[in-house]
Design a protein around this motif. Structure first.
Motif, mmCIF file in Angstrom:
data_model
loop_
_atom_site.group_PDB
_atom_site.id
_atom_site.type_symbol
_atom_site.label_atom_id
_atom_site.label_comp_id
_atom_site.label_asym_id
_atom_site.label_seq_id
_atom_site.Cartn_x
_atom_site.Cartn_y
_atom_site.Cartn_z
ATOM 1 N N MET A 1 -16.577 6.195 -17.947
ATOM 2 C CA MET A 1 -16.028 5.508 -16.781
ATOM 3 C C MET A 1 -15.994 4.004 -17.011
ATOM 4 O O MET A 1 -16.958 3.437 -17.521
ATOM 5 N N LYS A 2 -14.909 3.374 -16.603
ATOM 6 C CA LYS A 2 -14.811 1.934 -16.824
ATOM 7 C C LYS A 2 -15.399 1.149 -15.647
ATOM 8 O O LYS A 2 -15.698 -0.031 -15.766
ATOM 9 N N TYR A 3 -15.514 1.790 -14.489
ATOM 10 C CA TYR A 3 -15.958 1.056 -13.293
ATOM 11 C C TYR A 3 -17.476 0.831 -13.280
ATOM 12 O O TYR A 3 -18.230 1.546 -13.921
ATOM 13 N N HIS A 4 -17.883 -0.172 -12.511
ATOM 14 C CA HIS A 4 -19.306 -0.467 -12.341
ATOM 15 C C HIS A 4 -19.946 0.636 -11.483
ATOM 16 O O HIS A 4 -19.255 1.231 -10.649
ATOM 17 N N PRO A 5 -21.262 0.863 -11.650
ATOM 18 C CA PRO A 5 -21.918 1.882 -10.809
ATOM 19 C C PRO A 5 -21.708 1.586 -9.320
ATOM 20 O O PRO A 5 -21.653 0.427 -8.905
ATOM 21 N N ILE A 6 -21.599 2.663 -8.552
ATOM 22 C CA ILE A 6 -21.371 2.527 -7.097
ATOM 23 C C ILE A 6 -22.715 2.730 -6.391
ATOM 24 O O ILE A 6 -23.498 3.605 -6.785
ATOM 25 N N ASN B 1 -7.576 -3.989 -18.526
ATOM 26 C CA ASN B 1 -8.458 -5.127 -18.829
ATOM 27 C C ASN B 1 -9.379 -5.473 -17.670
ATOM 28 O O ASN B 1 -10.310 -6.243 -17.824
ATOM 29 N N ASN B 2 -9.090 -4.927 -16.494
ATOM 30 C CA ASN B 2 -9.917 -5.209 -15.319
ATOM 31 C C ASN B 2 -10.670 -3.968 -14.835
ATOM 32 O O ASN B 2 -10.966 -3.846 -13.650
ATOM 33 N N ARG B 3 -10.933 -3.051 -15.770
ATOM 34 C CA ARG B 3 -11.789 -1.883 -15.513
ATOM 35 C C ARG B 3 -11.143 -0.807 -14.657
ATOM 36 O O ARG B 3 -11.824 0.027 -14.057
ATOM 37 N N SER B 4 -9.836 -0.841 -14.550
ATOM 38 C CA SER B 4 -9.139 0.268 -13.903
ATOM 39 C C SER B 4 -8.828 1.302 -14.980
ATOM 40 O O SER B 4 -8.627 0.955 -16.145
ATOM 41 N N ARG B 5 -8.726 2.584 -14.558
ATOM 42 C CA ARG B 5 -8.268 3.610 -15.497
ATOM 43 C C ARG B 5 -6.764 3.449 -15.735
ATOM 44 O O ARG B 5 -6.219 3.896 -16.719
ATOM 45 N N GLY B 6 -6.079 2.814 -14.774
ATOM 46 C CA GLY B 6 -4.634 2.622 -14.902
ATOM 47 C C GLY B 6 -3.963 2.734 -13.546
ATOM 48 O O GLY B 6 -4.541 2.372 -12.514
ATOM 49 N N ALA C 1 -2.906 -0.283 -9.037
ATOM 50 C CA ALA C 1 -4.051 0.165 -9.831
ATOM 51 C C ALA C 1 -4.975 1.044 -9.006
ATOM 52 O O ALA C 1 -5.061 0.911 -7.790
ATOM 53 N N GLU C 2 -5.701 1.921 -9.723
ATOM 54 C CA GLU C 2 -6.860 2.587 -9.132
ATOM 55 C C GLU C 2 -8.096 1.836 -9.579
ATOM 56 O O GLU C 2 -8.074 1.103 -10.579
ATOM 57 N N TYR C 3 -9.186 1.998 -8.844
ATOM 58 C CA TYR C 3 -10.476 1.509 -9.313
ATOM 59 C C TYR C 3 -11.554 2.476 -8.804
ATOM 60 O O TYR C 3 -11.607 2.743 -7.595
#
Ligand code: GLY
Ligand code: MN
Ligand code: MN
Length: 430
Positions: A1-6, A224-229, A266-268
């Protein structure tokens, strides 16, 4: 996963809200999505089922969540079943959640490996009367494949035909439609990433650029901003392609004098944003393009102000239809006779604006929400009117995502994304 922990208090609260709606002596089960096979040994990238994610934060295939609020063994009130991992498996298959990590993500203490499912499930089924099944009842759903959830339902029903069945979906539709502040922050993050993409594209677009060049620029910024796309298949539609509502080929060249409709966002962390902007290839709108643009923008602004607690989705659409009708009269796309003779089932404005104005947005781009129930604070909606004129070679849609407030106008999560025609022109010519 590219996102920060929730923050896992989100998932803990979500389960608590769901369990408060369950009948006595009942369980609810939620399964991951499958990894859809392509052919040979390749598969589609994994996307978690949004319901198990909403209730646990677990973002991994072959996972199951079981809720049993009345379990007499306290450890069986909330249970996860995950694909086994250990140091050896990790070397071959890559990192998967171990039990401590699963607890950290979800706040669930009881984690079994999947191979123990039958044994544990047997014990739990002997102790409960009702099973909540999670069917997909979204108003736009059209699913032809058998999901992992469907297979699980067939399996337990064949083994335990005497249990009653209840529905999870209406509970989830209601809960998921009202967002927690943590969720609003995540959607805001997705919107901020979308903004970066859009600002990258503005000075990049010139006559001769291809639609897929814009897609590539956006994706670069998103990842580049941690979205999957992209949160959904991007629509990058120059000229008359904008009049094909679901145009996703994105393979044409943008020409001098045309507009490009970008329905790209984007998704995040599995949360969607949903943006549409329509911009001139040459960096300046023609007078006619600007006239139509201002009409769409005016409808969007007035429609947004109607998104307040108590509004009924269907009535709102009728009112937006009236706003659009008066704009189309002013643009001379309709005349009085068109209105007098209109079919109430398909009013005249629908010739130029044939889709809905708003949908819920969240973990799904077209998110859950019971449309017959009044709007409430902290629901997040898109606002996306458009005017499509094939005979003039362009279509314009403008779309933002907004949060309903207890009082006053909704908050626009995309307020920093340029929308005024003059600002767009200025940034394109900077
Ligand atoms: N991009 C999908 C929609 O606007 O609803
Ligand atoms: Mn959209
Ligand atoms: Mn939309």
């Amino acid at each position: 996963m590219k996102y920060h922990p929730i923050d896992n208090t989100l998932f803990i609260k979500n389960r608590k809200k769901f369990m408060a709606q369950m009948k006595p002596k009942s369980i609810a089960v939620f399964n991951s999505n499958d990894i859809y096979p392509i052919s040979a040994d390749s598969g589609m990238p994994f996307q978690q089922h949004r319901d198990i994610f909403y209730l646990s934060g677990i973002d991994q295939e072959e996972s199951m969540l079981l809720l049993f609020p009345d379990a007499h063994k306290e450890k069986h009130r909330e249970v996860l079943f995950l694909k086994e991992t250990n140091e050896h498996i990790a070397v071959w298959e890559g990192a998967k959640l171990n039990k401590e990590e699963a607890f950290r993500v979800s706040g669930i203490k009881t984690v079994y490996w999947l191979q123990d499912l039958e044994k544990v499930f047997y014990e739990i089924m002997a102790d409960c009367d009702t099973v909540y099944v999670n069917t997909n009842e979204h108003y736009r759903a059209k699913v032809e494949t058998q999901t992992r959830e469907d297979r699980f339902t067939l399996w337990w029903k064949s083994k335990y035909p005497a249990h009653s069945v209840a529905k999870s979906n209406p509970i989830l539709q209601r809960l998921r439609s009202v967002k927690d502040p943590i969720e609003i922050d995540l959607i805001q993050t997705a919107c901020n990433i979308t903004e970066k993409g859009f600002r990258r594209v503005l000075p990049f677009l010139k006559p001769g650029v291809w639609e897929y060049n814009l897609e590539a620029e956006l994706l670069h910024e998103f990842i580049n901003n941690r979205s999957r796309g992209f949160a959904y298949t991007p629509i990058i539609a120059s000229g008359n392609n904008a009049n094909i509502l679901h145009y996703t080929e994105n393979n044409q060249q943008c020409k001098e004098g045309e507009l490009v409709l970008l329905d790209t966002a984007a998704e995040y962390a599995n949360y969607s944003s949903d943006l549409t902007r329509t911009i001139p290839v040459s960096g300046r709108f023609t007078q006619r393009q600007k006239e139509v643009y201002q009409a769409v923008l005016a409808v969007k602004k007035e429609a947004t102000a109607m998104l307040v607690p108590g509004t009924i989705w269907e009535d709102y659409h009728v009112e937006v239809g009236k706003l659009m009708t008066s704009q189309l009269l002013a643009l001379k796309l309709l005349d009085k006779a068109d209105i007098q003779n209109e079919n109430p089932e398909w009013p005249a404005y629908k010739q130029y604006f044939m889709h809905g104005t708003s949908h819920h947005i969240g973990l799904d781009t077209h998110d859950y929400g019971l449309l017959a129930e009044p709007m409430q604070a902290n629901m997040v909606f898109t606002v996306e009117p458009g005017i499509y004129i094939p005979e003039e070679g362009f279509g314009i849609r403008l779309e933002d995502d907004v949060v309903i407030q207890e009082k006053g106008n909704p908050i626009n999560l995309m307020k920093n994304i340029p929308i005024e025609a003059e600002e767009i022109e200025e940034l394109m010519n900077a």
